[in-house]
Scaffold this motif. Structure first.
Motif, PDB file in Angstrom:
ATOM      1  N   TYR A  45      -9.289  42.546  20.106  1.00  0.00           N
ATOM      2  CA  TYR A  45      -8.880  43.121  18.950  1.00  0.00           C
ATOM      3  C   TYR A  45      -8.519  42.465  17.745  1.00  0.00           C
ATOM      4  CZ  TYR A  45      -5.531  46.020  16.226  1.00  0.00           C
ATOM      5  OH  TYR A  45      -4.812  46.419  14.972  1.00  0.00           O
ATOM      6  N   LEU A  46      -7.899  41.392  17.723  1.00  0.00           N
ATOM      7  CA  LEU A  46      -7.719  40.499  16.855  1.00  0.00           C
ATOM      8  C   LEU A  46      -8.870  40.008  15.902  1.00  0.00           C
ATOM      9  CD1 LEU A  46      -5.406  38.343  15.408  1.00  0.00           C
ATOM     10  CD2 LEU A  46      -6.066  36.846  17.034  1.00  0.00           C
ATOM     11  N   LEU A  47      -9.949  39.531  16.699  1.00  0.00           N
ATOM     12  CA  LEU A  47     -10.958  39.327  16.218  1.00  0.00           C
ATOM     13  C   LEU A  47     -11.927  40.258  15.647  1.00  0.00           C
ATOM     14  CD1 LEU A  47     -12.117  36.398  18.742  1.00  0.00           C
ATOM     15  CD2 LEU A  47     -10.806  36.060  16.587  1.00  0.00           C
ATOM     16  N   SER A  48     -12.002  41.489  15.966  1.00  0.00           N
ATOM     17  CA  SER A  48     -12.697  42.442  15.458  1.00  0.00           C
ATOM     18  C   SER A  48     -12.149  43.358  14.238  1.00  0.00           C
ATOM     19  CB  SER A  48     -12.985  43.416  16.726  1.00  0.00           C
ATOM     20  OG  SER A  48     -13.744  42.751  17.652  1.00  0.00           O
ATOM     21  N   GLU A  49     -10.722  43.203  14.364  1.00  0.00           N
ATOM     22  CA  GLU A  49     -10.136  44.387  13.334  1.00  0.00           C
ATOM     23  C   GLU A  49     -10.322  43.658  12.130  1.00  0.00           C
ATOM     24  OE1 GLU A  49      -8.218  46.770  11.469  1.00  0.00           O
ATOM     25  OE2 GLU A  49      -8.363  47.050  13.523  1.00  0.00           O
ATOM     26  N   PRO A  50     -10.829  44.666  11.243  1.00  0.00           N
ATOM     27  CA  PRO A  50     -11.182  44.332   9.835  1.00  0.00           C
ATOM     28  C   PRO A  50     -10.053  43.990   8.866  1.00  0.00           C
ATOM     29  CG  PRO A  50     -11.737  46.476  10.279  1.00  0.00           C
ATOM     30  CD  PRO A  50     -11.452  45.941  11.414  1.00  0.00           C
ATOM     31  N   LYS A  51      -8.937  44.521   9.159  1.00  0.00           N
ATOM     32  CA  LYS A  51      -7.761  44.550   8.528  1.00  0.00           C
ATOM     33  C   LYS A  51      -7.064  43.213   8.717  1.00  0.00           C
ATOM     34  CE  LYS A  51      -6.736  49.521   8.534  1.00  0.00           C
ATOM     35  NZ  LYS A  51      -5.702  50.601   8.845  1.00  0.00           N
ATOM     36  N   ILE A  52      -7.229  42.536   9.738  1.00  0.00           N
ATOM     37  CA  ILE A  52      -6.587  41.270  10.115  1.00  0.00           C
ATOM     38  C   ILE A  52      -7.264  39.933   9.130  1.00  0.00           C
ATOM     39  CG2 ILE A  52      -6.039  39.638  11.745  1.00  0.00           C
ATOM     40  CD1 ILE A  52      -5.855  41.813  13.602  1.00  0.00           C
ATOM     41  N   LEU A  54      -9.132  36.757   7.826  1.00  0.00           N
ATOM     42  CA  LEU A  54      -9.853  36.163   8.424  1.00  0.00           C
ATOM     43  C   LEU A  54      -9.439  34.546   8.715  1.00  0.00           C
ATOM     44  CD1 LEU A  54     -12.868  34.996   9.540  1.00  0.00           C
ATOM     45  CD2 LEU A  54     -13.577  34.427   7.366  1.00  0.00           C
ATOM     46  N   ALA A  55      -8.463  34.122   7.977  1.00  0.00           N
ATOM     47  CA  ALA A  55      -7.690  32.989   8.160  1.00  0.00           C
ATOM     48  C   ALA A  55      -6.584  33.044   9.347  1.00  0.00           C
ATOM     49  CB  ALA A  55      -6.785  32.606   6.897  1.00  0.00           C
ATOM     50  N   ARG A  56      -6.196  34.097   9.673  1.00  0.00           N
ATOM     51  CA  ARG A  56      -5.289  34.184  10.849  1.00  0.00           C
ATOM     52  C   ARG A  56      -6.442  34.334  12.042  1.00  0.00           C
ATOM     53  NH1 ARG A  56      -1.817  39.820  12.252  1.00  0.00           N
ATOM     54  NH2 ARG A  56      -1.119  38.861  14.239  1.00  0.00           N
ATOM     55  N   LYS A  57      -7.500  35.043  11.970  1.00  0.00           N
ATOM     56  CA  LYS A  57      -8.423  34.867  13.213  1.00  0.00           C
ATOM     57  C   LYS A  57      -8.871  33.351  13.393  1.00  0.00           C
ATOM     58  CE  LYS A  57     -10.260  39.317  12.088  1.00  0.00           C
ATOM     59  NZ  LYS A  57     -11.380  40.114  11.709  1.00  0.00           N
ATOM     60  N   GLN A  59      -7.228  30.621  12.622  1.00  0.00           N
ATOM     61  CA  GLN A  59      -5.984  30.081  13.294  1.00  0.00           C
ATOM     62  C   GLN A  59      -5.972  30.231  14.544  1.00  0.00           C
ATOM     63  OE1 GLN A  59      -2.264  31.109  11.307  1.00  0.00           O
ATOM     64  NE2 GLN A  59      -1.186  29.339  12.290  1.00  0.00           N
ATOM     65  N   ALA A  60      -5.954  31.563  15.070  1.00  0.00           N
ATOM     66  CA  ALA A  60      -5.833  31.865  16.554  1.00  0.00           C
ATOM     67  C   ALA A  60      -6.868  31.297  17.322  1.00  0.00           C
ATOM     68  CB  ALA A  60      -5.819  33.338  16.729  1.00  0.00           C
ATOM     69  N   LEU A  61      -7.996  31.181  16.957  1.00  0.00           N
ATOM     70  CA  LEU A  61      -9.071  30.627  17.640  1.00  0.00           C
ATOM     71  C   LEU A  61      -8.720  28.712  17.790  1.00  0.00           C
ATOM     72  CD1 LEU A  61     -12.452  32.036  16.417  1.00  0.00           C
ATOM     73  CD2 LEU A  61     -11.591  32.318  18.704  1.00  0.00           C
ATOM     74  N   ARG A  62      -8.480  28.398  16.796  1.00  0.00           N
ATOM     75  CA  ARG A  62      -8.033  26.914  16.621  1.00  0.00           C
ATOM     76  C   ARG A  62      -6.929  26.680  17.826  1.00  0.00           C
ATOM     77  NH1 ARG A  62     -10.758  24.158  12.761  1.00  0.00           N
ATOM     78  NH2 ARG A  62     -11.561  25.591  11.048  1.00  0.00           N
ATOM     79  N   GLN A  63      -6.101  27.349  17.788  1.00  0.00           N
ATOM     80  CA  GLN A  63      -5.066  27.248  18.581  1.00  0.00           C
ATOM     81  C   GLN A  63      -5.419  27.363  19.896  1.00  0.00           C
ATOM     82  OE1 GLN A  63      -2.004  30.213  17.222  1.00  0.00           O
ATOM     83  NE2 GLN A  63      -1.135  28.709  15.802  1.00  0.00           N
ATOM     84  N   ALA A  64      -6.197  28.342  20.322  1.00  0.00           N
ATOM     85  CA  ALA A  64      -6.752  28.700  21.827  1.00  0.00           C
ATOM     86  C   ALA A  64      -7.861  27.729  22.349  1.00  0.00           C
ATOM     87  CB  ALA A  64      -7.333  29.841  21.876  1.00  0.00           C
ATOM     88  N   VAL A  80     -19.157  32.642  14.699  1.00  0.00           N
ATOM     89  CA  VAL A  80     -19.472  34.152  15.110  1.00  0.00           C
ATOM     90  C   VAL A  80     -18.521  34.877  14.679  1.00  0.00           C
ATOM     91  CG1 VAL A  80     -19.426  35.365  17.201  1.00  0.00           C
ATOM     92  CG2 VAL A  80     -20.698  33.266  17.411  1.00  0.00           C
ATOM     93  N   VAL A  81     -17.100  34.550  14.513  1.00  0.00           N
ATOM     94  CA  VAL A  81     -15.982  35.636  14.189  1.00  0.00           C
ATOM     95  C   VAL A  81     -16.285  35.732  12.447  1.00  0.00           C
ATOM     96  CG1 VAL A  81     -13.881  35.686  13.469  1.00  0.00           C
ATOM     97  CG2 VAL A  81     -14.549  34.685  15.603  1.00  0.00           C
TER      98      VAL A  81
END
Length: 214
Positions: A45-52, A54-57, A59-64, A80-81
């Protein structure tokens, strides 16, 4: 078709880098893990939601991922994101797996038996498939009592069906065909020749009724 070509292009790109860096196996494991991460409901959901944003996406990937994967694998995930191709990540992982198998001259064989095979039997199956394919075989076993006995092996697009169920079905089909052929021969032997099929009765002549004398 287009999605498949895109997935293969990304897989080829990271495969070539991994081969140069001699990290083929690790890269494949990491790309599989990234595909599994992208499939998780919250992350998907986080990666596919257009309203979120890109910087937040990112950041989430780097943390994970940053502490778990190679920089090249992380860069693939970020790319890919950024390009809105999240749904293609499983396809990229599958395409990469095929490239690695080809590179190592390996093939995955799904082997189905009615009961579990012991180690010696598995080795015999593996060696037989390797002789047939000319590749190192990676076995994936499955038990299916419905095949009754024997074995079914799937290697890529090839299916080798030596199950009892298949042999019985083949025998049944052969018996049905032979029965149908014999029935046709019997019916043919009972048919009368054309010249005998028509009864040539003599024509019935009109008979004039005798004239009664009054």
């Amino acid at each position: 078709m287009l999605k498949g070509a895109i997935a293969r292009r990304y897989a080829e790109a990271i495969f070539n880098i991994a081969r140069q860096q001699q990290t083929v196996d690790r890269t494949l494991d990491e790309v599989r893990s990234i595909a599994e991460l992208f499939a998780q409901r919250k992350m998907a959901y986080l990666l596919s939601e257009p309203k979120i944003p890109l910087a937040r996406k990112e950041q989430a990937l780097r943390q994970a991922l940053a502490s778990r994967v190679l920089p090249t694998s992380l860069n693939l995930a970020l790319l890919v994101v950024q390009r809105n191709l999240v749904e293609l990540m499983p396809n990229i992982a599958r395409e990469l797996e095929q490239l690695v198998l080809q590179y190592k001259n390996q093939a995955i064989a799904e082997v189905i038996t009615a009961a579990p095979l012991d180690e010696a039997a598995l080795q015999r199956v593996k060696q037989a498939l390797e002789r047939r394919t000319g590749k190192e075989i990676i076995l994936q076993t499955k038990v299916d009592p419905e095949i009754l006995g024997g074995i079914i092996a799937r290697v890529g697009d090839e299916v080798i069906d030596a199950s009892v169920q298949h042999r019985l079905a083949t025998l049944q089909q052969r018996l049905l065909q032979e029965t149908a052929a014999h029935s046709a021969e019997l019916l043919a032997s009972l048919e009368l020749p054309a010249e005998l099929a028509t009864v040539n009765d003599p024509p019935v002549q009109d008979r004039a009724e005798p004239t009664r004398t009054q």
